[in-house]
Enzyme design. Structure first.
Site, PDB file in Angstrom:
ATOM      1  N   LYS A 182       0.840  -1.098  -0.197  1.00 11.42           N
ATOM      2  CA  LYS A 182      -0.046  -0.155  -0.059  1.00 11.42           C
ATOM      3  C   LYS A 182       1.083   1.378  -0.117  1.00 11.42           C
ATOM      4  O   LYS A 182       2.041   1.333   0.439  1.00 11.42           O
ATOM      5  CB  LYS A 182      -0.915  -0.009   1.303  1.00 11.42           C
ATOM      6  N   SER A 238      -9.527   1.583   2.860  1.00 10.12           N
ATOM      7  CA  SER A 238      -8.681   2.341   2.060  1.00 10.12           C
ATOM      8  C   SER A 238      -7.698   1.622   1.265  1.00 10.12           C
ATOM      9  O   SER A 238      -6.728   2.052   0.605  1.00 10.12           O
ATOM     10  CB  SER A 238      -7.850   3.407   2.964  1.00 10.12           C
ATOM     11  N   SER A 254      -9.860  -0.839   6.854  1.00 11.45           N
ATOM     12  CA  SER A 254      -9.263  -0.570   5.516  1.00 11.45           C
ATOM     13  C   SER A 254      -8.499  -1.833   5.074  1.00 11.45           C
ATOM     14  O   SER A 254      -8.416  -1.580   3.737  1.00 11.45           O
ATOM     15  CB  SER A 254      -8.339   0.562   5.656  1.00 11.45           C
TER      16      SER A 254
END
Length: 526
Positions: free
Chosen positions: A122, A197, A221
Site C-alpha cells: 500500500k 482504504s 481498511s
C-alpha cells in the site's frame, strides 16, 4: 444452528475448511469480471497459483523468479490502466531483485518463505527510493531513504516488491480515489468500488496482478476491500506488526496481508509480525506460531454468531450468504450460538463525520489540484516521529502546517476537514463498549458476523461516499480497531453474485488467558 444466547456472541475457531473452501470464490479466474477475465488465457497458469506454490516452484527450478516477475508485470501493464490498482510500478527494480533471487537458487543458498514472489504494498508503506505518497499529491515527490520494517522483513523473506497500490489521501475516505492515481475499481465489476482504504491492494490481488499484497487497517481498511474483492484480509492484534517507516494515519491501525488463500495470508503475517525496539507501541515479544496446525478444524470452538450486532440491517442477499457460512461452521463442529446482544459503533449515532460527508457530497470538486508539488525531503523526520509517537501524521504540528501551506493540492475531503471537524459528542466510552463485549467473550472465543451490510456499491459521482449511512462501510469492522482486537475476513462461497465476502470472523485473545495456545493458533491474527 444451536443455542440462542442473548447476552453473548458465538465462539468460533476459524475453520480451515471454511476458509480454504471459501477461497474457491476468489481464486477461480473464470468467475472474474470482464477486465480480469479478458487478460486471462490458457497460457496464464501462473496467475492464480498461491504465493507459497510459486515460491516452491522457483525453489525447485520449475520456473524462474524472473519469469514469474515478468508474468505479473505484464498483467499489471495490461490491467492497471483500467483498474488503477497501482500508483507506482518499479519494473527495473523488480527484475533486478528477481535475477538476484535466481542467483540464490542457482548457488544453493537458503531461501525465504516468499522467495521470488512478487508483491504489492500500500502506498503508505515505505520502500527505499520508491515514491510513497499516502495518496496525497502534496507528497508526490517523497521518496523514503530506507525500507520500513514491513518491507525490510518482506525482502528478507525473499519477496519482490513490484510497486505501491492505490489508496485515498491519508487513508481517510471510503473510496480508493486520489489526485495521485485516480480511482481504483473492482475487478469483478468495474462500475463498483473495491473498498477502501486498501482498495488498490484488494483490486490487484483479486485481478491476479500480484499473488499477495499488504494493506493497512485503521477501521476496516484491509477487511473491507478484502470483503468486496473476495479475499482474505487480516487485521493483526494491535502492535503485532510494527509500522516503523511509513505514514501513520490512525490511532489503532495496523498493516496486514491480503491474499487469495488463508495459508498465503498466514505466511505473510508470520513474516511481518514481531518486535521492533524502535516502536514503543509494538508488542516486544516474539509473535506466536501462526502456521503450525493451520489445517486443524473448528470442532469444539465456541462461536458467537451476530448477524446484525443487535442494531444493523444487512442486505438480505448478504445476510443469506452469511447465514450459510454460519451453518457451515456448525456443520464443521463449531459450537455456534446466536447472539442478539447490542454492539455499538464507536462513532455512536454516526454524526462524527456527517457534516464533512454532506459537504463533500454536494459536489463541484472535480477541479484539478492547485499549486506546485513541494519539496518533501524535510518531512521524513516528522513522519518518523508520527509513526513512533502514534500521532496521525496529518495531526503532527509540523506536517499539519506543511499541509495547510499546500492545501490546494489536497483532495476535497481533506481540504474540507478543517471546516467540518469531527463531532465528538455522544461517542460511547471504552467502558460502555467493554460492557457490551466482555459478556460475549466470557462465554465465547470469537464473534462472527458479516463483514459488510451490502455487496460492493457502485462508484458514485464526484467524491461522495458510496454507502447509504454515515459509517462509511465500517458498520461491522470499526469495533475491532477500537478495542485492539485481531480480526480477519474470509470469503464464503454463497448466494451473493458479486465477490463480496460477507463472512467476517472477529477474534480476540482473552486478557484472562482463557484462550489456550492451541486455540490461538486458529486465530490468524493472534
Amino acid at each position: 444452528m444451536g443455542k440462542d444466547d442473548r447476552d453473548s456472541g458465538i465462539n468460533i475457531n476459524i475453520s480451515r475448511r471454511l476458509m480454504l473452501g471459501g477461497m474457491a470464490c476468489a481464486a477461480t479466474a473464470p468467475l472474474l469480471g470482464n477486465v480480469a477475465r479478458a487478460a486471462t488465457s490458457t497460457g496464464d497458469e501462473l496467475t492464480w497459483l498461491p504465493a507459497t506454490r510459486l515460491r516452491d516452484m522457483i525453489a525447485k527450478k520449475e520456473v524462474s523468479a524472473l519469469e514469474v516477475t515478468n508474468h505479473f508485470l505484464a498483467r499489471i501493464e495490461r490491467l492497471n490502466p483500467q483498474l488503477h490498482a497501482f500508483v507506482h510500478v518499479d519494473p527495473d527494480g523488480a527484475r533486478r531483485a528477481a535475477r538476484e533471487a535466481d542467483k540464490a537458487v542457482a548457488n544453493g543458498k537458503p531461501l525465504g518463505p516468499l522467495h521470488g514472489v512478487p508483491m504489492g504494498i500500500k502506498d503508505q508503506i515505505w520502500a527505499k527510493g520508491l515514491p510513497s505518497t499516502c495518496g496525497s499529491q502534496v507528497f508526490a515527490n517523497f521518496r523514503p531513504s530506507f525500507d520500513g520494517t514491513i518491507v525490510e522483513r518482506l525482502r528478507a523473506a525473499g519477496a519482490i516488491i513490484v510497486g505501491t497500490t492505490n489508496m485515498p489521501e491519508f487513508a481517510a475516505w471510503p473510496r480508493s480515489k486520489s489526485y495521485v492515481a485516480g480511482e481504483a475499481v473492482n475487478p469483478w465489476d468495474t462500475s463498483r468500488i473495491p473498498g477502501a482504504s486498501s482498495g488498490g491492494s484488494g483490486a490487484a490481488v483479486a485481478a491476479g496482478m500480484v499473488p499477495v499484497a499488504i494493506g493497512t487497517d485503521g477501521g476496516g481498511s484491509t477487511r473491507i476491500p478484502a470483503s468486496l474483492c473476495g479475499l482474505v484480509g487480516v487485521l493483526p492484534t494491535f502492535g503485532r506488526v510494527p509500522g516503523y517507516g511509513g505514514f501513520h494515519c490512525g490511532l489503532r491501525g495496523s498493516a496486514g496481508p491480503m491474499a487469495r488463500s488463508v495459508r498465503d495470508a498466514a505466511v505473510v503475517l508470520q513474516i511481518i509480525s514481531g518486535p521492533d525496539p524502535r516502536m514503543s507501541r509494538a508488542i516486544q515479544t516474539p509473535a506466536p506460531d501462526g502456521l503450525t496446525g493451520l489445517e486443524t478444524g473448528v470442532r469444539g470452538m465456541r462461536v458467537a454468531w451476530s448477524p446484525d450486532f443487535g442494531r444493523l440491517k444487512p442486505d438480505p442477499a448478504v445476510l443469506a450468504s452469511a447465514q450459510l457460512a454460519a451453518h457451515a461452521l456448525a456443520g464443521a463442529g463449531a459450537d455456534v450460538t446466536m447472539s442478539t446482544a447490542l454492539i455499538s459503533h464507536p462513532w455512536g449515532n454516526g454524526d462524527l463525520l456527517a457534516d464533512l460527508q454532506r459537504a463533500v457530497g454536494q459536489g463541484g470538486f472535480e477541479m484539478e489540484p492547485v499549486g506546485d508539488v513541494p519539496d518533501t525531503s524535510m518531512m521524513e523526520k516528522w513522519l518518523i516521529e508520527s509513526s513512533v509517537t502514534g500521532i496521525p501524521c496529518f495531526e503532527l504540528p509540523p506536517i499539519k502546517k506543511f499541509l495547510a501551506e499546500h492545501s490546494g493540492l489536497l483532495s476535497p475531503p481533506q481540504r474540507l476537514m478543517s471546516k467540518f471537524p469531527p463531532n465528538l459528542n455522544g461517542l460511547p466510552s471504552d467502558k460502555e463498549l467493554h460492557g457490551q463485549l466482555d459478556p460475549i467473550f466470557a462465554k465465547h472465543d470469537v464473534i462472527c458476523s458479516p463483514t459488510m451490510l451490502t455487496v460492493a456499491p457502485s462508484v458514485p459521482s464526484g467524491w461522495a461516499i458510496p454507502y447509504d449511512n454515515m459509517y462509511m462501510g465500517t458498520d461491522f469492522t470499526f469495533i475491532a480497531n477500537t478495542m485492539g482486537y485481531p480480526a480477519v475476513t474470509v470469503p464464503y462461497l454463497g448466494s451473493v453474485s458479486l465477490a463480496s465476502a460477507p463472512l467476517s470472523l472477529l477474534f480476540a485473545t482473552q486478557p484472562s488467558g482463557r484462550m489456550t495456545a492451541k486455540r490461538r493458533r486458529h486465530v490468524l491474527t493472534s
